[in-house]
Design a protein around this motif. Structure first.
Motif, short mmCIF file in Angstrom:
data_model
loop_
_atom_site.label_atom_id
_atom_site.label_comp_id
_atom_site.label_asym_id
_atom_site.label_seq_id
_atom_site.Cartn_x
_atom_site.Cartn_y
_atom_site.Cartn_z
N ARG A 34 0.84 -1.21 0.00
CA ARG A 34 0.00 0.00 0.00
C ARG A 34 0.87 1.25 0.00
O ARG A 34 0.56 2.23 -0.68
N CYS A 35 1.92 1.24 0.77
CA CYS A 35 2.82 2.39 0.82
C CYS A 35 3.47 2.62 -0.55
O CYS A 35 3.53 3.76 -1.03
N ILE A 36 3.96 1.56 -1.15
CA ILE A 36 4.62 1.68 -2.45
C ILE A 36 3.63 2.14 -3.51
O ILE A 36 3.94 3.00 -4.34
N GLN A 37 2.42 1.61 -3.47
CA GLN A 37 1.39 2.03 -4.42
C GLN A 37 1.06 3.51 -4.26
O GLN A 37 0.72 4.20 -5.22
N ALA A 38 1.22 4.03 -3.04
CA ALA A 38 0.94 5.45 -2.76
C ALA A 38 2.12 6.35 -3.15
O ALA A 38 2.04 7.56 -2.97
N GLY A 39 3.22 5.76 -3.64
CA GLY A 39 4.34 6.58 -4.11
C GLY A 39 5.62 6.47 -3.30
O GLY A 39 6.62 7.10 -3.64
N VAL A 40 5.61 5.70 -2.22
CA VAL A 40 6.82 5.54 -1.42
C VAL A 40 7.83 4.74 -2.23
O VAL A 40 7.50 3.70 -2.81
N HIS A 41 9.07 5.23 -2.29
CA HIS A 41 10.10 4.50 -3.01
C HIS A 41 11.23 4.01 -2.11
O HIS A 41 12.11 3.28 -2.55
N ARG A 42 11.19 4.40 -0.83
CA ARG A 42 12.23 3.96 0.10
C ARG A 42 11.62 3.75 1.48
O ARG A 42 10.95 4.63 2.01
N ILE A 43 11.87 2.57 2.02
CA ILE A 43 11.49 2.23 3.39
C ILE A 43 12.78 1.90 4.11
O ILE A 43 13.51 1.00 3.69
N GLU A 44 13.09 2.64 5.18
CA GLU A 44 14.38 2.47 5.85
C GLU A 44 14.22 2.25 7.34
O GLU A 44 13.18 2.57 7.93
N ALA A 45 15.25 1.69 7.93
CA ALA A 45 15.28 1.47 9.37
C ALA A 45 16.73 1.41 9.82
O ALA A 45 17.60 0.99 9.06
N VAL A 100 14.36 -0.36 -1.38
CA VAL A 100 14.29 0.74 -2.33
C VAL A 100 13.63 0.27 -3.61
O VAL A 100 13.98 -0.78 -4.15
N VAL A 101 12.66 1.05 -4.06
CA VAL A 101 11.99 0.79 -5.32
C VAL A 101 12.51 1.81 -6.31
O VAL A 101 12.48 3.01 -6.05
#
Length: 163
Positions: free
Chosen positions: A103-114, A155-156
């Motif tokens: 859902r996050c990626i579909q909404a435009g998120v291209h990077r999820i980090e931690a 990363v997308v």
């Protein structure tokens, strides 16, 4: 497993009872040195936010997770749990991998980090199960007492073809 928006009480409850390694990790990057102070800080900071959720098993809150927007289209993960997390780990992991992240990626998120404290192998394995990969070796001096942390990310590639 039940998932709801995390209230201040939920965040405080889980933070006060978080796993020892979670406490070590969060205390290293906060001004707090006691569980009570850290729980109060986290409850104030993250309770009631739309991007922070609470997972439980019907007997009470077990984990707190968040997707905090660090920069436009970049999320920083927040996660801590009690020792009861194994009771819901499989459905929580599936929810994050199959529902939340897509859902996050579909909404435009291209990077999820931690970031995670060096040596917390169990957390590092879980981050990799979620699809994040280590980007750094230990970042020395990252914590308030010099603790090392490791950066993870998923990363997308959203760049135009040929860019």
């Amino acid at each position: 497993m039940r998932i709801d928006r995390a209230s201040c009480d939920d965040v405080y409850h889980v933070a006060l009872r978080m796993r020892d390694r979670d406490f070590e990790e969060f205390a290293a990057v906060s001004p707090c040195d006691t569980r009570e102070d850290l729980a109060a800080l986290l409850a104030e900071r993250y309770g009631g936010r739309e991007d922070v959720i609470c997972g439980g098993d019907g007997s009470g809150p077990i984990c707190i997770g968040g997707t905090i927007e660090a920069r436009p289209n970049v999320l920083t993960l927040l996660f801590f749990a009690t020792d009861d997390f194994p009771n819901i780990a499989l459905p929580a992991t599936r929810f994050i991998r199959n529902n939340l992240f897509p859902r996050c990626i579909q909404a435009g998120v291209h990077r999820i980090e931690a970031v995670s404290i060096a040596g917390y192998d169990h957390a590092h394995e879980w981050l990799q199960l979620l699809g994040l990969k280590p980007e750094t070796g230990p970042m020395l001096g990252y914590g308030k007492r010099g603790e090392a942390f490791i950066q993870y990310a998923r990363v997308v590639d959203v760049r135009p073809a040929g860019a």
